[in-house]
Design a protein around this motif. Structure first.
Motif, mmCIF file in Angstrom:
data_model
loop_
_atom_site.group_PDB
_atom_site.id
_atom_site.type_symbol
_atom_site.label_atom_id
_atom_site.label_comp_id
_atom_site.label_asym_id
_atom_site.label_seq_id
_atom_site.Cartn_x
_atom_site.Cartn_y
_atom_site.Cartn_z
ATOM 1 N N ALA A 1 15.511 3.130 3.820
ATOM 2 C CA ALA A 1 15.085 1.840 3.282
ATOM 3 C C ALA A 1 14.230 2.032 2.042
ATOM 4 O O ALA A 1 14.344 1.284 1.066
ATOM 5 N N ARG A 2 13.357 3.030 2.068
ATOM 6 C CA ARG A 2 12.513 3.274 0.892
ATOM 7 C C ARG A 2 13.314 3.853 -0.266
ATOM 8 O O ARG A 2 13.151 3.462 -1.414
ATOM 9 N N ASN B 1 8.833 10.414 3.013
ATOM 10 C CA ASN B 1 9.875 9.398 2.981
ATOM 11 C C ASN B 1 10.162 8.911 1.574
ATOM 12 O O ASN B 1 11.156 8.245 1.330
ATOM 13 N N GLU B 2 9.298 9.194 0.602
ATOM 14 C CA GLU B 2 9.497 8.744 -0.763
ATOM 15 C C GLU B 2 10.359 9.720 -1.563
ATOM 16 O O GLU B 2 10.787 9.423 -2.655
ATOM 17 N N ALA C 1 19.523 -1.794 -1.818
ATOM 18 C CA ALA C 1 18.322 -2.075 -2.608
ATOM 19 C C ALA C 1 17.138 -1.391 -1.933
ATOM 20 O O ALA C 1 16.914 -1.571 -0.738
ATOM 21 N N PRO C 2 16.367 -0.588 -2.671
ATOM 22 C CA PRO C 2 15.258 0.138 -2.048
ATOM 23 C C PRO C 2 14.061 -0.772 -1.790
ATOM 24 O O PRO C 2 13.995 -1.901 -2.290
ATOM 25 N N LEU C 3 13.128 -0.265 -1.014
ATOM 26 C CA LEU C 3 11.855 -0.943 -0.758
ATOM 27 C C LEU C 3 10.763 -0.159 -1.481
ATOM 28 O O LEU C 3 10.149 0.747 -0.907
ATOM 29 N N PRO C 4 10.502 -0.469 -2.744
ATOM 30 C CA PRO C 4 9.501 0.307 -3.482
ATOM 31 C C PRO C 4 8.101 0.016 -2.973
ATOM 32 O O PRO C 4 7.768 -1.132 -2.672
#
Length: 572
Positions: free
Chosen positions: A114-115, A402-403, A414-417
């Motif tokens: 997700a990230r 995770n980043e 779409a990422p979760l920034p």
């Protein structure tokens, strides 16, 4: 959820004091780990990266190297953050430590994807199934981790975090039972990382609702699985941390830690107050430990299981939050589950809307971040190494694994920034500091309090906090009872902005007296009235007043406009 179902209690009264040890040099990490244990830590957190993958954390090319590093800590609870399955490392840990092995392996492909912007491939679920079969259900090492940090750091609300937790649990339980594992095996290996924010009672309720809701999801697979206590690991929020006035981070962490404890966490990590500056120093690590030690040994928060039980407000908030989270969980499942809502971008849109709403509240000061958008330390300047870093960048030494980018077979999404709440105001101040470094001059705001003593003081206080958020130099004159004395004080004033601070009904008579003196002393200064005297706006503008600042002024937008007016551009 069943509102009458009691909250499943934590494993025991009190909590385990965990300290995460950053670094990529095994000897240095070991030294700091020994120091942490000697000074009160009970469990260690380390980051392990696989092979040649770039990024923070320890890399062990072979299991023997990991065994050698782990030997001094074989009896210490160990919590490992990883960018993939453990391979031979877990077997080496279990073999060496034997029955003393205790801790967790945090690898959450869904949260990581997700990230990063990629869903996990089916092979990731195969690897998780293999991981659980490799570890006995009775083992004290839990290897099925659900990490809520990526969602929290992207701006998710407490309701959204809980709903994601339920959806992720359902996704993993379904995938793993389809691969032959029992629901009880899944439940025994489950551990959850929960970031704790600054909304004290809401975070207590979130922690309490978490256990009730998780138990009901697991019970849908097997009644016995629903009664297995879940290991909850709380960590103080990075989203609320600030670069400016970093000592306030200690205070935030204290209330967050207390909320986690009262909510029933099993393990607690307090982030060092200066984590954003890079790898935290020994002092920052010590204060993080001592925060928990004080809450235990001086506040005695470890004496009671679920101390919030019976409080009408907390119980009501727990029930309401649980109900909202369950409804959102059902909405996610109605759209196909967590994988599908991430693939469609629906969940990202929901979280982004929450983030934007919170950002607007901060920008308009309807939500306060002490030291950032209210009560700033106007004398503070960032260290050079922080000021020269890209605006809004995170400290690479402490970013979650995770980043980090890594190869993946999954579908792009779409990422979760991640974002921090203070970043827009920090960019504002950094632009001012960069301008000062380049031009040798920090814009100066001169406050002129006159007239009614209580009102002039209140208006000066407001203006000081307002313009201080941009990092301007604030120069304040003494309070003046009459206009002649105020006009005399203006002689020789060198300022970029002059703010008149008085009662609304005093400005009409004051402007013709003071404006000519200001224009003579500081010809290019912007003249501002603190307040919004509606009946006299046109007359004051005609007299030469350029602007008005007041409680309804959008702080961030207004200060950005002042920077443009004063020729302050983007920070380097």
């Amino acid at each position: 959820p069943d509102p009458g179902k009691p909250v499943i209690p934590p494993l025991r009264a009190g909590w385990t004091l965990r300290q995460d040890i950053p670094g990529d040099a095994p000897a240095d990490v070991a030294r700091r780990a020994r120091q942490a244990l000697d000074q009160g830590a009970e469990a260690l957190g380390v980051t392990i990266r696989s092979g040649d993958t770039p990024g923070p954390g320890l890399a062990f090319p072979e299991a023997a190297a990991f065994r050698a590093w782990l030997t001094p800590f074989r009896t210490v609870p160990l919590h490992i953050d990883a960018d993939g399955p453990p391979g031979p490392l877990l077997a080496a840990w279990l073999d060496m430590a034997g029955p003393n092995a205790h801790g967790t392996w945090m690898w959450d492909p869904l949260a990581r994807g997700a990230r990063r912007g990629r869903l996990p491939a089916p092979a990731a679920f195969d690897a998780l199934a293999h991981l659980l079969t490799q570890t006995e259900p009775s083992s004290s090492v839990r290897v099925l981790g659900i990490d809520l940090e990526p969602y929290h750091e992207a701006g998710a609300s407490a309701t959204q975090e809980l709903a994601v937790l339920l959806a992720a649990t359902h996704t993993y339980a379904g995938a793993l039972t389809d691969r032959g594992l029992s629901p009880r095996n899944v439940a025994h290996h489950l551990h959850v990382r929960v970031p704790v924010g600054t909304s004290y009672f809401m975070e207590i309720a979130k922690m309490r609702a978490l256990r009730r809701l998780l138990g009901q999801v697991l019970a849908a697979y097997d009644a016995e699985a629903g009664r297995v206590p879940v290991l909850v690991q709380a960590v103080t929020s990075r989203r609320s941390m600030t670069l400016y006035d970093p000592y306030v981070n200690m205070l935030r962490a204290t209330t967050q830690a207390a909320a986690a404890i009262l909510g029933g966490t099993d393990t607690l990590t307090v982030r060092p107050y200066n984590e954003l500056y890079g790898r935290p120093d020994d002092f920052g690590m010590r204060i993080a430990r001592n925060t928990q030690l004080i809450l235990r040994h001086e506040a005695y928060l470890n004496r009671v299981v679920d101390p919030a039980a019976g409080s009408y407000y907390v119980e009501h908030l727990t029930d309401a939050l649980g109900g909202q989270a369950w409804s959102l969980f059902q909405a996610i499942e109605a759209r196909g589950g967590l994988m599908d809502v991430l693939r469609a971008g629906w969940l990202q849109q929901q979280i982004d809307a929450t983030r934007q709403a919170r950002a607007r509240q901060l920008a308009e000061r309807r939500r306060v971040l002490v030291g950032t958008n209210q009560y700033p330390n106007t004398e503070e300047r960032l260290p050079d190494e922080v000021l020269s870093a890209p605006s809004g960048s995170a400290a690479p030494a402490v970013r979650s694994t995770n980043e980090r980018d890594a190869p993946s077979d999954g579908d792009p999404i779409a990422p979760l920034p991640p974002f921090r709440e203070a970043e827009p105001f920090e960019r504002l101040r950094r632009r001012t500091e960069a301008h000062a470094a380049a031009h040798g001059h920090t814009p100066t705001v001169y406050l002129l309090p006159f007239g009614h003593r209580a009102l002039r003081s209140a208006r000066a206080h407001f203006a000081r906090n307002f313009f201080g958020c941009a990092g301007f130099v604030i120069d304040e004159g003494d309070g003046f009872d009459d206009l002649d004395a105020a006009a005399e004080a203006l002689t020789g004033v060198q300022a970029d902005v002059v703010v008149l601070c008085s009662a609304d009904d005093a400005y009409r008579d004051a402007a013709p007296v003071l404006l000519p003196v200001i224009r003579q002393a500081a010809p290019g200064a912007v003249v501002v009235v603190a307040g919004y005297p509606e009946d006299d706006l046109d007359a004051l503008r005609e007299a030469g007043v350029d602007d008005f600042v007041h409680l309804r002024s959008p702080v961030l937008e207004t200060l950005e406009a002042y920077q443009q007016r004063l020729g302050i551009g983007e920070a380097a």
